[in-house]
Design a protein around this motif. Sequence first.
Motif, PDB file in Angstrom:
ATOM      1  N   SER A 190     -10.908  22.105  63.598  1.00 57.46           N
ATOM      2  CA  SER A 190      -9.644  21.764  63.904  1.00 57.46           C
ATOM      3  C   SER A 190      -9.030  21.744  62.540  1.00 57.46           C
ATOM      4  O   SER A 190      -9.712  21.920  61.541  1.00 57.46           O
ATOM      5  CB  SER A 190      -9.832  20.430  64.478  1.00 57.46           C
ATOM      6  OG  SER A 190     -10.451  19.522  63.645  1.00 57.46           O
ATOM      7  N   ALA A 191      -7.841  21.478  62.733  1.00 61.06           N
ATOM      8  CA  ALA A 191      -6.889  21.243  61.338  1.00 61.06           C
ATOM      9  C   ALA A 191      -7.398  20.218  60.357  1.00 61.06           C
ATOM     10  O   ALA A 191      -7.474  20.509  59.263  1.00 61.06           O
ATOM     11  CB  ALA A 191      -5.475  20.921  61.557  1.00 61.06           C
ATOM     12  N   GLU A 192      -7.981  18.976  60.918  1.00 63.67           N
ATOM     13  CA  GLU A 192      -8.651  18.093  60.277  1.00 63.67           C
ATOM     14  C   GLU A 192      -9.839  18.484  59.492  1.00 63.67           C
ATOM     15  O   GLU A 192     -10.180  18.350  58.427  1.00 63.67           O
ATOM     16  CB  GLU A 192      -8.913  16.915  61.252  1.00 63.67           C
ATOM     17  CG  GLU A 192      -9.381  15.436  60.454  1.00 63.67           C
ATOM     18  CD  GLU A 192      -8.670  15.123  59.383  1.00 63.67           C
ATOM     19  OE1 GLU A 192      -9.087  14.586  58.184  1.00 63.67           O
ATOM     20  OE2 GLU A 192      -7.364  15.191  59.376  1.00 63.67           O
ATOM     21  N   VAL A 193     -10.707  19.276  60.455  1.00 67.42           N
ATOM     22  CA  VAL A 193     -11.801  19.757  59.626  1.00 67.42           C
ATOM     23  C   VAL A 193     -11.629  20.963  58.556  1.00 67.42           C
ATOM     24  O   VAL A 193     -12.254  20.546  57.581  1.00 67.42           O
ATOM     25  CB  VAL A 193     -12.920  20.565  60.612  1.00 67.42           C
ATOM     26  CG1 VAL A 193     -14.028  21.366  60.166  1.00 67.42           C
ATOM     27  CG2 VAL A 193     -13.097  19.343  61.855  1.00 67.42           C
ATOM     28  N   PHE A 194     -10.315  21.532  58.610  1.00 69.17           N
ATOM     29  CA  PHE A 194     -10.233  22.211  57.524  1.00 69.17           C
ATOM     30  C   PHE A 194      -9.484  21.755  56.387  1.00 69.17           C
ATOM     31  O   PHE A 194      -9.883  21.883  55.126  1.00 69.17           O
ATOM     32  CB  PHE A 194      -8.988  23.390  58.065  1.00 69.17           C
ATOM     33  CG  PHE A 194      -9.343  24.742  58.726  1.00 69.17           C
ATOM     34  CD1 PHE A 194      -9.688  25.741  57.817  1.00 69.17           C
ATOM     35  CD2 PHE A 194      -9.208  24.698  60.109  1.00 69.17           C
ATOM     36  CE1 PHE A 194     -10.116  27.072  58.571  1.00 69.17           C
ATOM     37  CE2 PHE A 194      -9.752  25.929  60.549  1.00 69.17           C
ATOM     38  CZ  PHE A 194     -10.260  27.187  59.851  1.00 69.17           C
ATOM     39  N   ARG A 195      -8.651  20.627  56.657  1.00 74.62           N
ATOM     40  CA  ARG A 195      -8.472  19.823  55.478  1.00 74.62           C
ATOM     41  C   ARG A 195      -9.677  19.093  54.739  1.00 74.62           C
ATOM     42  O   ARG A 195      -9.774  19.448  53.739  1.00 74.62           O
ATOM     43  CB  ARG A 195      -7.532  18.689  55.991  1.00 74.62           C
ATOM     44  CG  ARG A 195      -6.054  19.165  56.181  1.00 74.62           C
ATOM     45  CD  ARG A 195      -4.946  17.872  56.503  1.00 74.62           C
ATOM     46  NE  ARG A 195      -5.252  17.350  57.669  1.00 74.62           N
ATOM     47  CZ  ARG A 195      -4.508  17.933  58.756  1.00 74.62           C
ATOM     48  NH1 ARG A 195      -3.813  19.124  58.596  1.00 74.62           N
ATOM     49  NH2 ARG A 195      -4.755  17.311  59.963  1.00 74.62           N
TER      50      ARG A 195
END
Length: 131
Positions: A34-39
């Motif tokens: 997810s985008a949060e994991v990427f961040r």
Amino acid sequence: ATTGRHKDLLKPSEVNATLDTIEEWLWGDGEEASAEVFREKLASCKMAMLETFPAFFEERHLFQKQREIEDAEEEEKRRADMVFNEKDDHDNRVLKFAGRFPMAEKNKNEGTELFKGGNFRPAAERYIKAL
């Protein structure tokens, strides 16, 4: 990053190893992340690079601060020059057309000479004054 001003502070083999680890994650678990994991992964990658190459980032930071100081000094000098060079170059006389035309032509000719000499701002001021 292995080229440029601070390249000697980096070891290409360590940079490549760190980037290879990140690339493996991207093509593996990263594909479904997810985008949060990427961040979170980006933050951990930045931290890993900071920990692996502290001298590089310190030098880069110092270089950027020095450039900011130089830019600020240059801006201050430019502003001081503008204030110093500002002059009241307005002709507020009320002249008849016969008196205005030669003055306008004189300003136009001065603007042309300034332009030819590469003095573009003063040239523009003369052209505007001629109008």
